[in-house]
Design an enzyme around this catalytic site. Sequence first.
Site, PDB file in Angstrom:
ATOM      1  N   HIS A  33       0.813  -1.214   0.000  1.00  0.00           N
ATOM      2  CA  HIS A  33       0.000   0.000   0.000  1.00  0.00           C
ATOM      3  C   HIS A  33       0.852   1.271   0.000  1.00  0.00           C
ATOM      4  O   HIS A  33       0.348   2.355  -0.291  1.00  0.00           O
ATOM      5  CB  HIS A  33      -0.979   0.004   1.190  1.00  0.00           C
ATOM      6  CG  HIS A  33      -0.349   0.268   2.527  1.00  0.00           C
ATOM      7  ND1 HIS A  33      -0.036  -0.743   3.416  1.00  0.00           N
ATOM      8  CD2 HIS A  33       0.015   1.422   3.136  1.00  0.00           C
ATOM      9  CE1 HIS A  33       0.484  -0.206   4.509  1.00  0.00           C
ATOM     10  NE2 HIS A  33       0.524   1.106   4.370  1.00  0.00           N
TER      11      HIS A  33
ATOM     12  N   ASP B 276       0.116  -7.700   1.443  1.00  0.00           N
ATOM     13  CA  ASP B 276       0.474  -6.282   1.512  1.00  0.00           C
ATOM     14  C   ASP B 276       1.990  -6.097   1.518  1.00  0.00           C
ATOM     15  O   ASP B 276       2.539  -5.382   2.353  1.00  0.00           O
ATOM     16  CB  ASP B 276      -0.144  -5.628   2.749  1.00  0.00           C
ATOM     17  CG  ASP B 276      -0.020  -4.100   2.721  1.00  0.00           C
ATOM     18  OD1 ASP B 276       0.143  -3.549   1.613  1.00  0.00           O
ATOM     19  OD2 ASP B 276      -0.054  -3.474   3.795  1.00  0.00           O
TER      20      ASP B 276
ATOM     21  N   SER C 285       4.735   2.566   7.914  1.00  0.00           N
ATOM     22  CA  SER C 285       4.377   1.411   7.092  1.00  0.00           C
ATOM     23  C   SER C 285       5.549   0.959   6.230  1.00  0.00           C
ATOM     24  O   SER C 285       6.182   1.766   5.554  1.00  0.00           O
ATOM     25  CB  SER C 285       3.193   1.754   6.188  1.00  0.00           C
ATOM     26  OG  SER C 285       2.023   1.942   6.937  1.00  0.00           O
TER      27      SER C 285
END
Length: 481
Positions: free
Chosen positions: A121, A151, A224
Amino acid sequence: MMKQNRHSMNLLNTHSFYAILLLCLSLFSPLSLGSLPDFTELVQETSPSVVNIATIKHGNQYGELAERYNLPQDVPDIFRHFFGQPGQGQGRGQNQPRQEKSSLGSGFIISSDGYILTNNHVVQGADEIIVRLSDRRELSAQLIGADERADLALLKVKATGLPEVSLGNSDELKVGEWVLAIGSPFGFDYSVTAGIVSAIGRSLPNESYVPFIQTDVAINPGNSGGPLFNLEGDVIGINSQIYTRSGGFMGVSFAIPISVAIDVAEQLKDKGKVSRGWLGVVIQEVNKDLAESFGLKQAKGALVAQLVPGSPAEAGGLLSGDIITAFNGQDINLSSDLPHRVGRIKPGSIARLSIVRNGKAKVIKLEIGALPDGDNQKLGAVPQKPTQKLNRLGVVVTELNAQQKRSYGEGVLVQKVDNGRAGAMAGIVRGDIISMIYGERIQSIDDFNRIVEALPNGRSVPMQIVRRGAAMFIPLRLMDK
């Protein structure tokens, strides 16, 4: 005088005793300074292998407005000029498409020749990816491959001699261990936060194939894709998600285990895509009432509610109503334990499943298939038909037509549920298809009436239903005869 000296010595001995006692308590106290980790060397050694990742998206204002408001694409050049969109006779140097650059996340170098791991993402939808190293160099990165289910994304920059991380073994991670995260929350490069492992093997909604590591490490937007280190300086996870009501840190963050990430990265590097094992079953949790209805002493395992037609599970002999208690020797305590364990098995491998069928334990072996791209079945709504009479459950049922049987298999359709009766108390609603009760499959209304009439009183029995296309089991208890 001697009495006074003796009193002074006793007082001195008393003070010495308490001083020694306090020293011992400080040495063995869990809150003593000596028991807390020092992260300084760990940060110095590992920071150079962490990177900041920014993305660039190309676009133009006219194109975006045209798409948003359904405007025509074939407009005169002069109108395109106002929106920064090159016309038929314009060169690219005069009106370049608008570019948006944003710093979205972090990553880390897994090999000295330029391979970098991050979250999918972070880079999804990017036209350009820019990696900034600890020495402030900015390098353009190529997307080698991405896996949306896990992911994860694998990047490559043209460089050699880069500082790579040391990879740990996330399978040996224990709850309570100290861990440390390095990333770029809100764009603040190389921010360091620390905490402990709160839980392991967590399953999140829509994330069936990753057994997440839960921590209380402060993770915020920009972390992230960054690494999660143990005290030895080994990466044991990739910071991926947070649970929050405010959009900020709340002490519940989740990381992808490095064992899962490296397996995905190797497949992306070799094949450009990821293959996962697949059984082809719809499963549900075994709660206390269902455990009792199936004759289990303990509420554990993954209950097979439905088999996908033509799936490896169907070919291997699994049946709806089986409870999977172990997979390749690993206990299945929660139904969420099964998908990620099956997913990590190479398609074509033979798996050993421990199951409970009709109250008896047995072992079956079957060949694992490959997870298809679209593994979610979508079945339509159930049409209605004329009703029949009430029964012991307090429900009205009717036969399925040929089309319904092709879509849902055998069973009877619930047309009406009488409030206060056993069916309503069990949770049956109008539109459900009842396909099995107490281990017996239902092919007609006569089957249904016969089975219901013979059900025992005062104990839970399992009933299989299909609701909005998804099969599940519910416990049913009759108190009247």
